[in-house]
Design an enzyme around this catalytic site. Structure first.
Site, PDB file in Angstrom:
ATOM      1  N   SER A 424       0.969  -1.137   0.120  1.00  0.00           N
ATOM      2  CA  SER A 424      -0.051  -0.086  -0.107  1.00  0.00           C
ATOM      3  C   SER A 424       0.837   1.219  -0.067  1.00  0.00           C
ATOM      4  O   SER A 424       2.070   1.193   0.599  1.00  0.00           O
ATOM      5  CB  SER A 424      -0.900  -0.085   1.312  1.00  0.00           C
ATOM      6  N   GLN A 502       0.923   6.526  -7.128  1.00  0.00           N
ATOM      7  CA  GLN A 502      -0.131   7.324  -6.450  1.00  0.00           C
ATOM      8  C   GLN A 502       0.313   8.576  -6.661  1.00  0.00           C
ATOM      9  O   GLN A 502       1.096   9.231  -6.152  1.00  0.00           O
ATOM     10  CB  GLN A 502      -0.312   6.642  -5.022  1.00  0.00           C
ATOM     11  N   TYR A 583      -7.282  14.992   1.339  1.00  0.00           N
ATOM     12  CA  TYR A 583      -6.342  15.491   0.666  1.00  0.00           C
ATOM     13  C   TYR A 583      -7.279  16.439  -0.389  1.00  0.00           C
ATOM     14  O   TYR A 583      -8.555  16.311  -0.521  1.00  0.00           O
ATOM     15  CB  TYR A 583      -5.502  14.559   0.016  1.00  0.00           C
ATOM     16  N   ARG A 725       1.290  -1.424   7.066  1.00  0.00           N
ATOM     17  CA  ARG A 725       2.116  -1.528   8.284  1.00  0.00           C
ATOM     18  C   ARG A 725       2.876  -2.632   8.200  1.00  0.00           C
ATOM     19  O   ARG A 725       4.089  -2.788   8.515  1.00  0.00           O
ATOM     20  CB  ARG A 725       1.461  -1.042   9.240  1.00  0.00           C
TER      21      ARG A 725
HETATM   22  C1  LIG Z   1       3.397   5.461   7.472  1.00  0.00           C
HETATM   23  C2  LIG Z   1       2.346   5.319   6.550  1.00  0.00           C
HETATM   24  C3  LIG Z   1       2.219   6.394   5.727  1.00  0.00           C
HETATM   25  C4  LIG Z   1       1.056   6.272   4.770  1.00  0.00           C
HETATM   26  N1  LIG Z   1       1.201   7.016   3.594  1.00  0.00           N
HETATM   27  C5  LIG Z   1      -0.067   6.992   2.594  1.00  0.00           C
HETATM   28  C6  LIG Z   1       0.306   7.489   1.546  1.00  0.00           C
HETATM   29  O1  LIG Z   1       1.015   8.104   1.039  1.00  0.00           O
HETATM   30  N2  LIG Z   1      -1.070   7.204   0.648  1.00  0.00           N
HETATM   31  C7  LIG Z   1      -2.087   6.577   1.068  1.00  0.00           C
HETATM   32  O2  LIG Z   1      -3.113   6.584   0.158  1.00  0.00           O
HETATM   33  N3  LIG Z   1      -2.397   6.096   2.164  1.00  0.00           N
HETATM   34  C8  LIG Z   1      -1.151   6.044   3.043  1.00  0.00           C
HETATM   35  N4  LIG Z   1      -1.044   5.464   4.180  1.00  0.00           N
HETATM   36  C9  LIG Z   1      -2.436   4.452   4.659  1.00  0.00           C
HETATM   37  C10 LIG Z   1      -1.905   3.151   4.128  1.00  0.00           C
HETATM   38  O3  LIG Z   1      -1.872   3.031   2.472  1.00  0.00           O
HETATM   39  C11 LIG Z   1      -3.111   2.144   4.498  1.00  0.00           C
HETATM   40  O4  LIG Z   1      -4.122   2.422   3.904  1.00  0.00           O
HETATM   41  C12 LIG Z   1      -3.342   2.305   6.191  1.00  0.00           C
HETATM   42  O5  LIG Z   1      -1.841   2.037   6.661  1.00  0.00           O
HETATM   43  C13 LIG Z   1      -3.908   0.838   6.424  1.00  0.00           C
HETATM   44  O6  LIG Z   1      -3.348  -0.315   5.949  1.00  0.00           O
HETATM   45  P1  LIG Z   1      -2.838  -1.315   7.234  1.00  0.00           P
HETATM   46  O7  LIG Z   1      -3.508  -1.630   8.112  1.00  0.00           O
HETATM   47  O8  LIG Z   1      -2.020  -2.308   6.414  1.00  0.00           O
HETATM   48  O9  LIG Z   1      -1.450  -0.473   7.890  1.00  0.00           O
HETATM   49  C14 LIG Z   1      -0.027   5.403   5.069  1.00  0.00           C
HETATM   50  C15 LIG Z   1       0.094   4.594   6.158  1.00  0.00           C
HETATM   51  C16 LIG Z   1       1.159   4.576   6.832  1.00  0.00           C
HETATM   52  C17 LIG Z   1       1.292   3.712   7.924  1.00  0.00           C
END
Ligand SMILES: Cc1cc2nc3c(=O)[nH]c(=O)nc-3n(C[C@H](O)[C@H](O)[C@H](O)COP(=O)(O)O)c2cc1C
Ligand SMILES: Cc1cc2nc3c(=O)[nH]c(=O)nc-3n(C[C@H](O)[C@H](O)[C@H](O)COP(=O)(O)OP(=O)(O)OC[C@H]3O[C@@H](n4cnc5c(N)ncnc54)[C@H](O)[C@@H]3O)c2cc1C
Length: 776
Positions: A424, A502, A583, A725
């Protein structure tokens, strides 16, 4: 103590029995409005685990129930002319009447006073009671009387159901789904004695009304159901034993929780138990189990804290504390299952093939996962995996291990992903002037080596003032494009992964500090001006954005187009338009942040207008054989904000505009949002959009094991799973998860191959050393 149970259902009778048995000095009565052998309903089912707990408290009752039990293992599903069966599911069923009779007889044996034929109007009819148990069912008068103290939350669910019986013995828990001219009906059928089965028929309110069943009496309803389910009934008749109900006898299930489970009425302590305190939908058949377990817990607390009147307040406090946790756990699973049946017609029965429909049915509560199914019926699951893999174009070798759903390939436009795992997008705040550097090469390169099918870079900004922080990446100049190309080339040359870009614009959430220096906080110096749909700041101390003007629209669209062009030249395989998380483009979609009165505000279509203009502009320059995904916040988790219903409307608009995928995230739009986190918590949004709108989806959020991904993909809840994560914790998450489920369907990089066997052996050794836990 003097104890009175108002209502002689399973809860009241069983508690009376346990407390009297524990101390014969108590004076215990059960007061029931029905006669001894009158009752509503047919059979109930519960699990072996409940029996074990009951045996520990009163072996005699447990033995008698067990003798009367009907045990079966199979589930059979009828749909669209198909009849499919799986085994290993382990249910026990008993007639409600028989259960009550056993409990009544045991109560009499231990000296409980049973009073029948008496309708209780108030707890005050028992002024000598130290403890009054309101076990008077879901429509409890006692709970209603003290509603201010108990604070019940009673929600009538939309579906209609009728609880019937039939003199036909089914050797499997049977589900029959039938389509009519006005919609779908489903029957839940299970045997509870040698020749009788419960037969519950359920449908949506819309279909119920369209068939005129509101006007139908019980005989008309029975005739209707007999005709509709003639095949599964095979000549048997349906029967009702709810003649006492006036009107059509088609009910709405009431979902109930209570903030408080006990109340002191000035003389006696009044405690809720069983359906009077909580309900669990019949879709997972646990109402009786919960009622019996309430009774057990209350008697256990008297045993622990002392069964004297002065201990009642402490006992009741402990009872509520312990039971609310277990009840909530079960209600969550019941809610998932109930909601599945509420939408099953349009969402699954119309869209999924029978095989996948059955998988979806079996995993409806999300408590039964892919690996649970393997424990229950390995043969069935492996056949299903084979069916699924063949559907995905995998050639099936009967001698080779089957490819698990998560490792099947997926093709969108001209791009084939090797598997369903997506790294992601995750902002790393480690760039200078938006230029990717060695950190990004190593970070993204190692994740591409780690086995995922698609690796996204973080939100990449379309101009310097589109950045969230000064550390964000960009793609607005040639230097950035060249640095990106080095990364994308590495991914393509050294790994089978595809590279995702993205593109986003921070809008009102821009000009903030690096995450570790104060997330979302304005910069201490050198802030740049912000734009958004409307002048609504994200934080109260945040910078106020300016409402976008026609010139801004033109410039920002041009920036997106230029970045998309550069991205195509760099060689990215998949483009994602970031329309989530508050955003810029997201700020147009949410009514919380879009207060415009022009053609870009108001209705869904208006709010989506600018994001779709941008989408169409980038679609025009992005190569036709490469897909574009749109990331949405599918729930604002805030009063007045977007809900999954709104997200589905936006998804449809993007689909019409030519989007290939919807990446279903949520939240971060409104500073005071209140997301309900939990395992796979956003997957229901991907499921809804995929199966109602008919567009491929990406599920994301708290997906952390292979078992989660397999369950989601196999059930058709999403087409891809994005994992964020866990990939920060482990770049080779995909390779490691494959090893954990014993799959070699993902190739390890040849440079690392020497490590694979040792890794698998160590896992197998650890697994062998762990004590075996039973399937939930
Ligand atoms: C450190 C970090 C940075 C993130 N940056 C973005 C990003 O740039 N664009 C986005 O759409 N989501 C971003 N997210 C959200 C993740 O893509 C994801 O949707 C969210 O962490 C939930 O997934 P998970 O439970 O597997 O961590 C970010 C998440 C984390 C932890
Ligand atoms: C269609 C359907 C299918 C179900 N299937 C299952 C299943 O498969 N497995 C399962 O475990 N559960 C099932 N249940 C739920 C189950 O029936 C209840 O959860 C369970 O009976 C709860 O027990 P209880 O003792 O709390 O309440 P109840 O069984 O409702 O008992 C309450 C009693 O109180 C009496 N009463 C009410 N008011 C008064 C009054 N004022 N004065 C005197 N007496 C009064 C009533 O007559 C009744 O006997 C199903 C329910 C429905 C509707």
């Amino acid at each position: 103590m003097r104890i009175v149970c108002i209502g002689g259902g399973p809860a009241g009778l069983y508690f009376a029995l346990l407390i009297k048995q524990a101390n014969p000095a108590h004076r215990v009565s059960v007061v029931e409005r029905n006669r001894p052998y009158d009752t509503f309903g047919w059979g109930v089912v519960f699990s072996d685990a409940t029996m074990d707990t009951m045996r520990a408290f009163d072996a005699k009752t447990a033995d008698q129930i067990e003798v009367a039990f009907n045990h079966w293992d199979d589930i059979e599903v009828y749909i669209k002319g198909r009849r499919m069966r799986t085994t290993g599911h382990g249910f026990v069923g008993i007639g409600r009447k028989q259960l009550l009779n056993i409990l009544q007889a045991r109560c009499e044996e231990v000296g409980v006073e049973l009073v029948f034929d008496r309708e209780v109007e108030s707890d005050e009819e028992f002024p000598d009671g130290d403890l009054i148990i309101a076990s008077d069912g879901v429509n409890s008068k006692i709970r209603a009387k003290y509603a201010a103290a108990f604070r019940p939350n009673l929600i009538a669910r939309p579906n209609r159901y009728i609880w019937l019986g039939t003199r036909k013995s089914y050797d499997a828990f049977t589900f029959d789904f039938r389509r009519t001219a006005h919609g779908w009906f489903q029957a839940h059928i299970y045997k509870f004695d040698q020749d009788t089965s419960t037969f519950i028929v359920e449908t949506t309110e819309k279909t119920f009304l369209a068939h005129g069943l509101e006007q139908a009496d019980q005989d008309d309803s029975i005739a209707f159901c007999e005709e509709l389910f003639a095949e599964v009934l095979d000549g048997a008749k349906l029967m009702t034993n709810a003649r006492h109900l006036r009107g059509s006898a088609w009910l709405n299930f009431s979902q109930l929780t209570c903030d408080q489970w006990s109340h002191f009425n000035g003389r006696s302590h009044v405690a809720l138990m069983g359906d009077a305190a909580h309900t669990a939908h019949f879709a997972i058949g646990s109402g009786t189990k919960l009622a019996l377990e309430d009774a057990i817990e209350l008697s256990r607390q008297f045993r622990r804290l002392g069964d004297a009147a002065e201990n009642i307040p402490a006992v009741l406090a402990a009872y509520q504390e312990i039971r609310t946790v277990e009840v909530m756990r079960l209600q969550n699973a019941a809610r998932n299952a109930m909601e599945w049946f509420e939408v099953v017609g349009n969402r699954y029965a119309d869209t999924l093939e029978p095989e996948q429909f059955m998988y979806s049915l079996l995993t409806r509560s999300q408590r039964i996962s892919h690996e649970n199914l393997r424990l229950r019926d390995k043969y069935w699951l492996e056949n299903y995996e084979r069916w699924f893999a063949a559907r995905c174009g995998v050639s099936i070798d009967p001698d080779a291990p089957v490819v698990p759903p998560m490792f099947t390939p997926y093709t969108i436009r001209g791009v084939t992903l090797e598997n369903r795992i997506v790294v992601s997008p995750m902002a790393m705040y480690s760039a200078r002037d938006g230029v990717p550097n060695d950190f990004h090469l190593v970070h993204l390169g190692s994740r591409a080596l780690g086995g995922a099918g698609l690796v996204y870079g973080e939100m990449t900004c379309v101009s310097a003032d589109a950045r969230i922080t000064p550390g964000c990446l960009g793609l607005w100049n040639d230097e950035q494009a060249a640095a990106w190309k080095r990364i994308v080339d590495f991914v393509h040359q050294m790994t089978p992964a595809k590279a995702g870009l993205q593109l986003g614009h921070a809008g009102r959430k821009g000009s903030t500090r690096l995450a570790w220096e104060g997330i979302d906080q304005p910069l201490e110096a050198d802030n740049w001006p912000l734009i958004s749909a409307s002048p609504v700041s994200y934080l109260s101390n945040g910078q106020m954005p300016r409402e976008m003007t026609p010139d801004d629209f033109e410039r920002v669209t041009a920036d997106f187009v230029a970045a998309a062009r550069r991205g195509a030249d760099v060689g990215f395989d998949v483009l994602e338009l970031h329309c989530a998380h508050g955003y810029l483009l997201s700020s147009f979609l949410s009514p919380l942040t879009n207060r415009r009165t022009d053609q870009y505000g108001g209705s869904h279509r208006n709010r989506a207008r600018y994001p779709i203009e941008v989408f169409l502009a980038i679609r025009a320059v992005w190569p036709q054989d490469r897909p574009i995904s749109v990331r949405l916040s599918c729930h604002d988790w805030a009063e007045g904000g977007n809900t999954p219903e709104d997200a589905a409307i936006f998804a449809r608009l993007f689909k019409e505009a030519g989007a290939d995928l919807v990446d279903c995230s949520s939240g971060q739009v409104w500073n005071n949002d209140r997301p309900v986190y939990g395992r796979l918590y956003q997957t229901p949004f991907a499921d809804k959009i995929r199966n109602e709108v008919g567009i491929a989806t990406v599920a994301v959020g708290a997906i952390s094991e292979a078992d989660h991904v397999n369950s989601i993909i196999a059930a058709g809840r999403a087409d891809l799973c994005a994992v964020a994560r866990p990939h920060l914790a482990d770049p080779a998450w995909t390779l490691h998860e494959a090893a954990k489920i014993g799959s070699r369907s993902v190739p390890w990089p040849k440079q690392y191959l020497a490590a694979r066997t040792q890794y698998e052996t160590n896992l197998a050794r650890d697994a062998a050393a762990r004590p075996k836990s039973p399937a939930p």
